[in-house]
Write a protein that holds these residues in place. Structure first.
Motif, PDB file in Angstrom:
ATOM      1  N   MET A 117       0.713  -1.067  -0.072  1.00 49.81           N
ATOM      2  CA  MET A 117      -0.002   0.060   0.137  1.00 49.81           C
ATOM      3  C   MET A 117       0.987   1.440  -0.160  1.00 49.81           C
ATOM      4  SD  MET A 117      -2.951  -1.046   2.677  1.00 49.81           S
ATOM      5  CE  MET A 117      -3.755   0.322   2.693  1.00 49.81           C
ATOM      6  N   LEU A 118       2.238   1.076   0.313  1.00 55.53           N
ATOM      7  CA  LEU A 118       2.996   2.339   0.603  1.00 55.53           C
ATOM      8  C   LEU A 118       3.951   2.231  -0.391  1.00 55.53           C
ATOM      9  CD1 LEU A 118       3.853   1.837   4.390  1.00 55.53           C
ATOM     10  CD2 LEU A 118       1.995   3.293   3.167  1.00 55.53           C
ATOM     11  N   PHE A 119       4.456   1.158  -1.052  1.00 50.14           N
ATOM     12  CA  PHE A 119       5.396   1.055  -2.088  1.00 50.14           C
ATOM     13  C   PHE A 119       5.138   0.203  -3.173  1.00 50.14           C
ATOM     14  CE2 PHE A 119       7.573   2.150   1.906  1.00 50.14           C
ATOM     15  CZ  PHE A 119       8.013   3.407   1.598  1.00 50.14           C
ATOM     16  N   SER A 120       4.870   0.655  -4.380  1.00 54.24           N
ATOM     17  CA  SER A 120       4.606  -0.423  -5.480  1.00 54.24           C
ATOM     18  C   SER A 120       5.727  -0.287  -6.490  1.00 54.24           C
ATOM     19  CB  SER A 120       3.299   0.155  -6.167  1.00 54.24           C
ATOM     20  OG  SER A 120       3.366   1.457  -6.906  1.00 54.24           O
ATOM     21  N   GLY A 121       5.552  -1.146  -7.373  1.00 53.27           N
ATOM     22  CA  GLY A 121       6.693  -1.548  -8.406  1.00 53.27           C
ATOM     23  C   GLY A 121       6.613  -0.509  -9.348  1.00 53.27           C
ATOM     24  N   GLY A 122       5.387   0.209  -9.539  1.00 57.47           N
ATOM     25  CA  GLY A 122       5.135   1.037 -10.789  1.00 57.47           C
ATOM     26  C   GLY A 122       4.605   0.635 -11.816  1.00 57.47           C
ATOM     27  N   LEU A 123       4.357   1.527 -13.136  1.00 61.61           N
ATOM     28  CA  LEU A 123       3.423   1.136 -14.223  1.00 61.61           C
ATOM     29  C   LEU A 123       4.424   0.176 -14.984  1.00 61.61           C
ATOM     30  CD1 LEU A 123       1.167   1.421 -15.563  1.00 61.61           C
ATOM     31  CD2 LEU A 123       2.060   3.743 -16.817  1.00 61.61           C
ATOM     32  N   ILE A 124       5.871   0.496 -15.328  1.00 61.63           N
ATOM     33  CA  ILE A 124       6.514  -0.308 -16.203  1.00 61.63           C
ATOM     34  C   ILE A 124       6.693  -1.679 -15.757  1.00 61.63           C
ATOM     35  CG2 ILE A 124       8.574  -0.343 -17.410  1.00 61.63           C
ATOM     36  CD1 ILE A 124       8.559   2.777 -17.727  1.00 61.63           C
ATOM     37  N   PRO A 125       7.032  -1.818 -14.419  1.00 56.91           N
ATOM     38  CA  PRO A 125       7.221  -3.444 -13.916  1.00 56.91           C
ATOM     39  C   PRO A 125       6.087  -3.964 -13.968  1.00 56.91           C
ATOM     40  CG  PRO A 125       8.425  -1.490 -12.473  1.00 56.91           C
ATOM     41  CD  PRO A 125       7.540  -0.867 -13.576  1.00 56.91           C
ATOM     42  N   THR A 126       4.884  -3.495 -13.695  1.00 57.71           N
ATOM     43  CA  THR A 126       3.577  -4.110 -13.687  1.00 57.71           C
ATOM     44  C   THR A 126       3.212  -4.738 -15.090  1.00 57.71           C
ATOM     45  OG1 THR A 126       2.821  -2.716 -11.855  1.00 57.71           O
ATOM     46  CG2 THR A 126       1.193  -3.921 -13.100  1.00 57.71           C
TER      47      THR A 126
END
Length: 288
Positions: A117-126
């Motif tokens: 919820m605080l840190f995500s991989g981001g659009l490109i890694p997803t």
């Protein structure tokens, strides 16, 4: 007496402001409804307010004749139903073990869930992950990447914690397995939070369009929101092409009718889940 009078004045002012804000929020929707039932000439001349002028249903007839609209509507219905059922099932199966104190390692698992919820991989890694598992340009690309929400897991876990442990212990003494306890006791007692989570996921699936932009290359799997996006911004649908050939004034009426038809299903579903909504979200958040 003064305190009572002051409370009455405060309640009156509060309800008046809430009513005013509700009317302001409802006004654009009423205007779109009026446009969808108005004549083409009234719409193009800009005289339609909150009541139809030159009442007719031609715009709705043209909307339901468009094959692209019907296909997009089917995709959205299938996505919403399948995605909501899958999300509720996975969220329940993950949240229930986290709510039981005898499960080893549940604190670490909960920490990893909250961490997302605080840190995500981001659009490109997803996108790379979705591409790597072969979901690009498939129906499941609209469902699997967002099947579980960390926020909803926390809410459902907190609600499951409110289920008395004595019920589980008595059921286990009667020979009930963990699976039986979950499906026969916990799930029937947790309908408020299940309905709340189902509403969250249902609305999210019905209104989503950005994942279709990312993961779908063709138009065959475009959901309804992508159709509306093309209709309003790009003017590339068969519906609007036919409208322009017939009469350029019909475009606004057709847009209004398509917006109303796309909004109506989720509006009709909400009243059936509303009575569970407040209880589910309140208990889940307070216990958390």
């Amino acid at each position: 007496m003064l305190g009572s009078r002051g409370e009455k004045w405060f309640s009156t002012a509060n309800y008046s402001l809430l009513a005013l804000f509700s009317l302001l929020a409802l006004a654009p929707f009423v205007h779109i409804v009026a446009q969808s039932f108005s004549s083409q000439q009234a719409v193009i001349s800009g005289i339609v307010g909150f009541w139809p002028i030159g009442w007719n249903i031609d715009a709705y007839k043209n909307v339901f004749k468009d094959t692209a609209f019907i296909q997009a509507f089917r995709i959205s219905v299938a996505r919403t139903l399948i995605g909501t059922i899958l999300s509720v099932a996975l969220t329940s199966l993950l949240a229930y073990p986290l709510s039981r104190p005898y499960i080893l390692g549940r604190q670490w698992i909960q920490f990893m869930i909250v961490f997302t919820m605080l840190f995500s991989g981001g659009l490109i890694p997803t996108y790379l992950v979705v591409k790597g598992v072969g979901l690009i340009n498939s129906f499941w690309a609209l469902i699997i990447p967002g099947a579980i929400s960390a926020f909803n897991v926390i809410i459902m876990r907190s609600f499951f914690q409110s289920v008395p442990m004595e019920l589980e212990e008595s059921a286990r003494m009667d020979g009930c397995s963990n699976t039986g306890i979950f499906f026969r006791i916990v799930i029937p007692l947790s309908m408020p939070v299940i309905a709340t989570i189902a509403l969250f996921h249902g609305v999210a699936h019905w209104n989503a369009f950005f994942d279709a932009v990312l993961y779908l290359n063709g138009r065959d799997l475009h959901p309804l929101q992508m159709y509306l996006r093309d209709l309003i911004l790009s003017n590339e649908t068969n519906l609007e092409t036919r409208a322009m050939e017939k009469n350029a004034a019909a475009i606004e009426s057709l847009k209004a009718a398509a917006l109303i038809v796309s909004t109506l299903p989720i509006v009709l579903v909400y009243p059936f889940l509303q009575r569970y909504f407040v209880k589910g979200i309140l208990i889940g958040s307070v216990k958390g």
